[in-house]
Design an enzyme around this catalytic site. Structure first.
Site: not given
Length: 120
Positions: A74, A77, A89, A107, A115
């Site tokens: 892990c 971000e 993500r 997603y 996206r």
């Protein structure tokens, strides 16, 4: 050939239950959509936005039946102003014969906005 399979999902709140449940859901959906068995997964990197800190989402992947030996780690971000919040993500590195165009990236929840071109 090793291909990267991307996926993302959001949680409603930063709690053990939500993070583990939604991470499991995403990983299983990614594997199902791409016909992936854990034996073919080289590694998994999971990132979270910095507003998620209740548990390690990697714990969810390792707890899936047959996935306990898959290397998982892990990270957080980047904390970009205005970015999607409470987002997990996954980048799954998989041994596959599939062409890049045949990989199905997943997603879910509010992460579909990341996206929309890849959401089916």
């Amino acid at each position: 050939m090793i291909r990267g399979i991307r996926g993302a999902i959001t949680v409603l709140e930063d709690s053990n239950e939500q993070v583990l449940h939604e991470t499991t859901r995403l990983a299983l959906e990614m594997a199902k959509a791409n016909n992936i068995e854990p034996e073919f997964v080289a590694s998994v990197i999971i990132s979270t936005t910095t507003d998620i800190s209740s548990t390690f989402p990697a714990k969810a992947v390792r707890s899936i039946e047959g996935w306990s030996f898959v290397p998982v780690m892990c990270t957080h971000e980047m904390n970009v102003p205005g970015a999607l919040e409470k987002c997990i993500r996954i980048l799954m590195h998989v041994n596959t014969e599939k062409a890049q165009k045949d990989i199905h990236h997943i997603y879910l929840n509010n992460a579909v906005q990341l996206r929309p071109d890849l959401v089916k």
